[in-house]
Structures are given as structure tokens and as C-alpha cells.
Scaffold this motif. Structure first.
Motif, PDB file in Angstrom:
ATOM      1  N   GLY A  81      -7.323   4.585 -20.915  1.00  0.00           N
ATOM      2  CA  GLY A  81      -7.973   5.895 -20.883  1.00  0.00           C
ATOM      3  C   GLY A  81      -9.248   5.919 -20.069  1.00  0.00           C
ATOM      4  O   GLY A  81      -9.758   6.986 -19.733  1.00  0.00           O
ATOM      5  N   GLU A  82      -9.777   4.731 -19.732  1.00  0.00           N
ATOM      6  CA  GLU A  82     -11.020   4.656 -18.952  1.00  0.00           C
ATOM      7  C   GLU A  82     -10.771   5.114 -17.515  1.00  0.00           C
ATOM      8  O   GLU A  82      -9.751   4.816 -16.909  1.00  0.00           O
ATOM      9  N   LYS A  83     -11.744   5.854 -16.956  1.00  0.00           N
ATOM     10  CA  LYS A  83     -11.654   6.314 -15.566  1.00  0.00           C
ATOM     11  C   LYS A  83     -12.438   5.351 -14.692  1.00  0.00           C
ATOM     12  O   LYS A  83     -13.589   5.016 -14.999  1.00  0.00           O
ATOM     13  N   VAL A  84     -11.770   4.892 -13.607  1.00  0.00           N
ATOM     14  CA  VAL A  84     -12.374   3.904 -12.710  1.00  0.00           C
ATOM     15  C   VAL A  84     -12.053   4.240 -11.258  1.00  0.00           C
ATOM     16  O   VAL A  84     -11.119   4.992 -10.972  1.00  0.00           O
ATOM     17  N   THR A  85     -12.848   3.659 -10.364  1.00  0.00           N
ATOM     18  CA  THR A  85     -12.562   3.688  -8.929  1.00  0.00           C
ATOM     19  C   THR A  85     -12.382   2.252  -8.491  1.00  0.00           C
ATOM     20  O   THR A  85     -13.241   1.400  -8.772  1.00  0.00           O
ATOM     21  N   VAL A  86     -11.275   1.971  -7.826  1.00  0.00           N
ATOM     22  CA  VAL A  86     -10.943   0.610  -7.405  1.00  0.00           C
ATOM     23  C   VAL A  86     -10.971   0.540  -5.884  1.00  0.00           C
ATOM     24  O   VAL A  86     -10.345   1.354  -5.207  1.00  0.00           O
ATOM     25  N   VAL A  87     -11.709  -0.427  -5.350  1.00  0.00           N
ATOM     26  CA  VAL A  87     -11.733  -0.686  -3.907  1.00  0.00           C
ATOM     27  C   VAL A  87     -10.869  -1.910  -3.674  1.00  0.00           C
ATOM     28  O   VAL A  87     -10.993  -2.916  -4.375  1.00  0.00           O
ATOM     29  N   GLY A  88      -9.956  -1.819  -2.690  1.00  0.00           N
ATOM     30  CA  GLY A  88      -9.073  -2.940  -2.393  1.00  0.00           C
ATOM     31  C   GLY A  88      -8.076  -2.576  -1.319  1.00  0.00           C
ATOM     32  O   GLY A  88      -8.357  -1.721  -0.478  1.00  0.00           O
ATOM     33  N   ASN A  89      -6.906  -3.212  -1.367  1.00  0.00           N
ATOM     34  CA  ASN A  89      -5.874  -2.909  -0.368  1.00  0.00           C
ATOM     35  C   ASN A  89      -4.483  -3.031  -0.986  1.00  0.00           C
ATOM     36  O   ASN A  89      -4.287  -3.695  -1.989  1.00  0.00           O
ATOM     37  N   TYR A  90      -3.552  -2.341  -0.357  1.00  0.00           N
ATOM     38  CA  TYR A  90      -2.165  -2.351  -0.813  1.00  0.00           C
ATOM     39  C   TYR A  90      -1.483  -3.627  -0.356  1.00  0.00           C
ATOM     40  O   TYR A  90      -1.678  -4.078   0.757  1.00  0.00           O
ATOM     41  N   ASP A  91      -0.664  -4.202  -1.236  1.00  0.00           N
ATOM     42  CA  ASP A  91       0.118  -5.387  -0.916  1.00  0.00           C
ATOM     43  C   ASP A  91       1.468  -5.211  -1.597  1.00  0.00           C
ATOM     44  O   ASP A  91       1.558  -5.321  -2.823  1.00  0.00           O
ATOM     45  N   ASP A  92       2.477  -4.890  -0.817  1.00  0.00           N
ATOM     46  CA  ASP A  92       3.802  -4.584  -1.339  1.00  0.00           C
ATOM     47  C   ASP A  92       3.705  -3.395  -2.295  1.00  0.00           C
ATOM     48  O   ASP A  92       3.267  -2.348  -1.904  1.00  0.00           O
ATOM     49  N   ASN A  93       4.059  -3.571  -3.558  1.00  0.00           N
ATOM     50  CA  ASN A  93       4.032  -2.463  -4.513  1.00  0.00           C
ATOM     51  C   ASN A  93       2.821  -2.497  -5.435  1.00  0.00           C
ATOM     52  O   ASN A  93       2.801  -1.825  -6.454  1.00  0.00           O
ATOM     53  N   GLU A  94       1.830  -3.333  -5.108  1.00  0.00           N
ATOM     54  CA  GLU A  94       0.632  -3.459  -5.921  1.00  0.00           C
ATOM     55  C   GLU A  94      -0.595  -3.114  -5.096  1.00  0.00           C
ATOM     56  O   GLU A  94      -0.548  -3.044  -3.876  1.00  0.00           O
ATOM     57  N   PHE A  95      -1.694  -2.915  -5.791  1.00  0.00           N
ATOM     58  CA  PHE A  95      -2.989  -2.686  -5.161  1.00  0.00           C
ATOM     59  C   PHE A  95      -3.882  -3.838  -5.573  1.00  0.00           C
ATOM     60  O   PHE A  95      -4.114  -4.058  -6.761  1.00  0.00           O
ATOM     61  N   ASN A  96      -4.342  -4.626  -4.609  1.00  0.00           N
ATOM     62  CA  ASN A  96      -5.215  -5.774  -4.893  1.00  0.00           C
ATOM     63  C   ASN A  96      -6.660  -5.310  -4.910  1.00  0.00           C
ATOM     64  O   ASN A  96      -7.196  -4.891  -3.886  1.00  0.00           O
ATOM     65  N   ALA A  97      -7.281  -5.400  -6.067  1.00  0.00           N
ATOM     66  CA  ALA A  97      -8.654  -4.934  -6.220  1.00  0.00           C
ATOM     67  C   ALA A  97      -9.656  -5.937  -5.655  1.00  0.00           C
ATOM     68  O   ALA A  97      -9.480  -7.146  -5.781  1.00  0.00           O
ATOM     69  N   LEU A  98     -10.699  -5.413  -5.034  1.00  0.00           N
ATOM     70  CA  LEU A  98     -11.852  -6.210  -4.612  1.00  0.00           C
ATOM     71  C   LEU A  98     -13.037  -5.920  -5.530  1.00  0.00           C
ATOM     72  O   LEU A  98     -13.864  -6.773  -5.776  1.00  0.00           O
ATOM     73  N   SER A  99     -13.094  -4.672  -6.019  1.00  0.00           N
ATOM     74  CA  SER A  99     -14.111  -4.291  -6.998  1.00  0.00           C
ATOM     75  C   SER A  99     -13.609  -3.094  -7.796  1.00  0.00           C
ATOM     76  O   SER A  99     -12.766  -2.332  -7.325  1.00  0.00           O
ATOM     77  N   ILE A 100     -14.135  -2.971  -9.002  1.00  0.00           N
ATOM     78  CA  ILE A 100     -13.801  -1.848  -9.881  1.00  0.00           C
ATOM     79  C   ILE A 100     -15.117  -1.232 -10.322  1.00  0.00           C
ATOM     80  O   ILE A 100     -16.007  -1.947 -10.810  1.00  0.00           O
ATOM     81  N   THR A 101     -15.249   0.079 -10.151  1.00  0.00           N
ATOM     82  CA  THR A 101     -16.459   0.766 -10.590  1.00  0.00           C
ATOM     83  C   THR A 101     -16.111   1.708 -11.732  1.00  0.00           C
ATOM     84  O   THR A 101     -15.218   2.550 -11.607  1.00  0.00           O
ATOM     85  N   ARG A 102     -16.810   1.525 -12.836  1.00  0.00           N
ATOM     86  CA  ARG A 102     -16.612   2.368 -14.013  1.00  0.00           C
ATOM     87  C   ARG A 102     -17.300   3.715 -13.805  1.00  0.00           C
ATOM     88  O   ARG A 102     -18.144   3.868 -12.919  1.00  0.00           O
ATOM     89  N   ALA A 103     -16.982   4.674 -14.673  1.00  0.00           N
ATOM     90  CA  ALA A 103     -17.578   6.013 -14.609  1.00  0.00           C
ATOM     91  C   ALA A 103     -19.099   5.960 -14.764  1.00  0.00           C
ATOM     92  O   ALA A 103     -19.812   6.783 -14.196  1.00  0.00           O
ATOM     93  N   ASN A 104     -19.614   4.953 -15.488  1.00  0.00           N
ATOM     94  CA  ASN A 104     -21.062   4.840 -15.693  1.00  0.00           C
ATOM     95  C   ASN A 104     -21.776   4.162 -14.523  1.00  0.00           C
ATOM     96  O   ASN A 104     -22.977   3.944 -14.558  1.00  0.00           O
ATOM     97  N   GLY A 105     -21.016   3.766 -13.474  1.00  0.00           N
ATOM     98  CA  GLY A 105     -21.599   3.140 -12.282  1.00  0.00           C
ATOM     99  C   GLY A 105     -21.555   1.627 -12.278  1.00  0.00           C
ATOM    100  O   GLY A 105     -21.844   1.000 -11.259  1.00  0.00           O
ATOM    101  N   GLU A 106     -21.208   1.011 -13.395  1.00  0.00           N
ATOM    102  CA  GLU A 106     -21.119  -0.456 -13.455  1.00  0.00           C
ATOM    103  C   GLU A 106     -19.969  -0.914 -12.566  1.00  0.00           C
ATOM    104  O   GLU A 106     -18.864  -0.383 -12.613  1.00  0.00           O
ATOM    105  N   THR A 107     -20.250  -1.941 -11.738  1.00  0.00           N
ATOM    106  CA  THR A 107     -19.240  -2.475 -10.826  1.00  0.00           C
ATOM    107  C   THR A 107     -18.831  -3.874 -11.256  1.00  0.00           C
ATOM    108  O   THR A 107     -19.683  -4.721 -11.536  1.00  0.00           O
ATOM    109  N   ILE A 108     -17.530  -4.102 -11.310  1.00  0.00           N
ATOM    110  CA  ILE A 108     -16.965  -5.413 -11.621  1.00  0.00           C
ATOM    111  C   ILE A 108     -16.452  -5.997 -10.305  1.00  0.00           C
ATOM    112  O   ILE A 108     -15.600  -5.404  -9.645  1.00  0.00           O
ATOM    113  N   GLN A 109     -16.988  -7.158  -9.905  1.00  0.00           N
ATOM    114  CA  GLN A 109     -16.527  -7.827  -8.689  1.00  0.00           C
ATOM    115  C   GLN A 109     -15.260  -8.623  -9.011  1.00  0.00           C
ATOM    116  O   GLN A 109     -15.184  -9.264 -10.056  1.00  0.00           O
TER     117      GLN A 109
END
Length: 113
Positions: A81-109
Motif C-alpha cells: 500500500g506504500e507509494k514510492v518512486t523507483v529509479v532504475g531500468n527495465y531488464d526483460d520483464n522486471e524493473f531493476n531499482a537503483l533507488s527507491i524514494t518514499r512519499a516522505n522523501g526518504e531514499t533507499i539506495q
């Protein structure tokens, strides 16, 4: 004073040889940049399911599996249910994340392997 046409012929020949090489290099670069696997982009949406080092993200148009192994091997700690923005790239049928940013601005590397 005599006109010597040789230097201009040599220059013309060199230019004729270099133009196709430059055009060919541009085509190869364009093909790489247009590859969906090479392009870094971001997607935003809601986490719908958690799976070990992956989760499913629904962006409102569909769902995609996001592979996300955090740095230092720590758990992702996302919630369904959490809303996030994920930065990364597509690889076949998946998306490989480089970072995830939560709605509160916290970024997970994410570990880039």
C-alpha cells in the motif's frame, strides 16, 4: 605561380572517408541509447506485494516486478500500500531499482550488481 590540385584532392578524399565513420558511430550510439534496457528512468506507484528482494509495483496502468536489493544486504522495509518512486531500468520483464524514494522523501539506495 602554378596551381597544385593535389592537396585539395587529398583533403576531399580524407573527408569522404571520415564522414561514413562518423555517421556509423552516431547510429551505434543511437541504438544503444534507445535500448529500453539501457535507459535509466523512474516509475511511481503503489506497492501491491512484497517478495524477498523484489516487490510488485502498480503504477495505475499495470503492474511490474521491481528487483531491489538494498545496499549492505538490509531488507527493503516497504509496506503493501506504500507509494514510492523507483529509479532504475527495465531488464526483460522486471524493473531493476537503483533507488527507491518514499512519499516522505526518504531514499533507499539499492545495490547495483
Amino acid at each position: 605561380m602554378k596551381f597544385n590540385p593535389m592537396p585539395s584532392i587529398v583533403l576531399t578524399a580524407l573527408v569522404a572517408l571520415l564522414i561514413p565513420l562518423e555517421v556509423g558511430a552516431q547510429k551505434a550510439s543511437t541504438q544503444i541509447n534507445n535500448s529500453p534496457n539501457a535507459r535509466v528512468t523512474s516509475i511511481s506507484g503503489q506497492v501491491t506485494k512484497l517478495l524477498d528482494d523484489k516487490f510488485i509495483l502498480n503504477d495505475g496502468k499495470g503492474q511490474i516486478i521491481v528487483e531491489a536489493e538494498p545496499s549492505l544486504g538490509q531488507p527493503i522495509n516497504l509496506s503493501v500500500g506504500e507509494k514510492v518512486t523507483v529509479v532504475g531500468n527495465y531488464d526483460d520483464n522486471e524493473f531493476n531499482a537503483l533507488s527507491i524514494t518514499r512519499a516522505n522523501g526518504e531514499t533507499i539506495q539499492i545495490l547495483d550488481d
